[in-house]
Design a protein around this motif. Structure first.
Motif, PDB file in Angstrom:
ATOM      1  N   VAL A 126     -26.299 -11.548   8.930  1.00 18.47           N
ATOM      2  CA  VAL A 126     -25.627 -11.232  10.195  1.00 18.47           C
ATOM      3  C   VAL A 126     -24.747 -10.013   9.969  1.00 18.47           C
ATOM      4  O   VAL A 126     -24.540  -9.594   8.828  1.00 18.47           O
ATOM      5  N   LYS A 127     -24.222  -9.484  11.048  1.00 20.00           N
ATOM      6  CA  LYS A 127     -23.339  -8.328  10.932  1.00 20.00           C
ATOM      7  C   LYS A 127     -22.152  -8.687  10.029  1.00 20.00           C
ATOM      8  O   LYS A 127     -21.436  -9.647  10.280  1.00 20.00           O
ATOM      9  N   GLY A 128     -21.996  -7.945   8.983  1.00 20.92           N
ATOM     10  CA  GLY A 128     -20.861  -8.137   8.084  1.00 20.92           C
ATOM     11  C   GLY A 128     -21.076  -9.123   6.968  1.00 20.92           C
ATOM     12  O   GLY A 128     -20.169  -9.369   6.186  1.00 20.92           O
ATOM     13  N   GLY A 129     -22.254  -9.739   6.888  1.00 21.38           N
ATOM     14  CA  GLY A 129     -22.468 -10.701   5.816  1.00 21.38           C
ATOM     15  C   GLY A 129     -23.666 -11.593   6.019  1.00 21.38           C
ATOM     16  O   GLY A 129     -24.705 -11.158   6.530  1.00 21.38           O
ATOM     17  N   PHE A 139     -19.729 -18.685   6.913  1.00 18.57           N
ATOM     18  CA  PHE A 139     -19.908 -17.235   6.839  1.00 18.57           C
ATOM     19  C   PHE A 139     -19.575 -16.748   5.438  1.00 18.57           C
ATOM     20  O   PHE A 139     -18.533 -17.097   4.866  1.00 18.57           O
ATOM     21  N   LEU A 140     -20.473 -15.941   4.881  1.00 23.09           N
ATOM     22  CA  LEU A 140     -20.259 -15.291   3.591  1.00 23.09           C
ATOM     23  C   LEU A 140     -20.118 -13.798   3.855  1.00 23.09           C
ATOM     24  O   LEU A 140     -21.096 -13.136   4.177  1.00 23.09           O
ATOM     25  N   PRO A 141     -18.898 -13.248   3.757  1.00 27.91           N
ATOM     26  CA  PRO A 141     -18.732 -11.804   3.981  1.00 27.91           C
ATOM     27  C   PRO A 141     -19.527 -11.003   2.960  1.00 27.91           C
ATOM     28  O   PRO A 141     -19.602 -11.373   1.786  1.00 27.91           O
ATOM     29  N   ALA A 142     -20.111  -9.907   3.400  1.00 25.81           N
ATOM     30  CA  ALA A 142     -20.893  -9.049   2.508  1.00 25.81           C
ATOM     31  C   ALA A 142     -20.035  -8.554   1.347  1.00 25.81           C
ATOM     32  O   ALA A 142     -20.519  -8.422   0.226  1.00 25.81           O
ATOM     33  N   SER A 143     -18.760  -8.338   1.613  1.00 22.69           N
ATOM     34  CA  SER A 143     -17.868  -7.836   0.560  1.00 22.69           C
ATOM     35  C   SER A 143     -17.674  -8.851  -0.568  1.00 22.69           C
ATOM     36  O   SER A 143     -17.276  -8.488  -1.668  1.00 22.69           O
TER      37      SER A 143
END
Length: 175
Positions: A126-129, A139-143
């Motif tokens: 998804v957007k951002g992760g 949710f797992l943030p991409a960062s």
């Protein structure tokens, strides 16, 4: 001496009516919208289930809400979420997905806290992760998704991995 003036048949009819009303009231459960209830499958069509939750009318759930609809049989007991007691057609509005989400949230919160390691499967980007299934969607943030051995984003998808719970948002029910 008031009882002598009453017609005995009228008194018996009134007592029968009151007893019947009480029996009927006893069969009705007091249910609250937004709760997870046990339901019994009454019938199954190609697209939906009719489910009895012990209320005045039955509810319908689309088969698409179930991971394995072929395994469902008439008479099976399932957990359902009560969205509303009555829609425009007088039917109870139920959801299997929402019941699973509520139960998953309660289970994860009861068993884990921030900083714990939890196992989950990366389901989609998804957007951002990424979204990760840990019993509920998290949710797992991409960062924070830098993993050794996974050079490309697509390599994470579908894999079961261990994750650290960084934050639990109780108000918004997110992890």
């Amino acid at each position: 001496m008031l009882t002598e003036m009453l017609d005995p048949e009228t008194t018996a009819e009134t007592a029968d009516r009151e007893a019947f009303s009480q029996l009927y009231a006893d069969t009705m459960k007091e249910i609250a919208e937004g709760s997870v209830l046990k339901g019994r499958i009454l019938s199954k069509t190609a697209t939906e289930l009719v489910v009895d939750i012990g209320y005045k009318s039955e509810g319908i759930i689309a088969l698409s809400e179930f991971p394995d609809p072929a395994a469902l049989k008439v008479g099976d007991e399932i957990d359902v979420y009560l969205e509303t007691k009555e829609n425009d057609e007088g039917m109870v509005v139920l959801s299997k997905r929402k019941a699973d989400r509520v139960q998953g949230w309660e289970r994860v919160i009861a068993e884990h806290k921030e900083g714990d390691i939890i196992e989950g499967r990366c389901t989609r980007k998804v957007k951002g992760g990424y979204m990760v299934d840990v019993g509920i969607e998290a949710f797992l943030p991409a960062s924070l998704s830098s993993l050794k051995g996974y050079a490309k984003d697509a390599q994470l998808l579908g894999h079961t991995l261990k994750f650290i719970i960084v934050k639990i948002g109780r108000a918004r029910k997110n992890i």
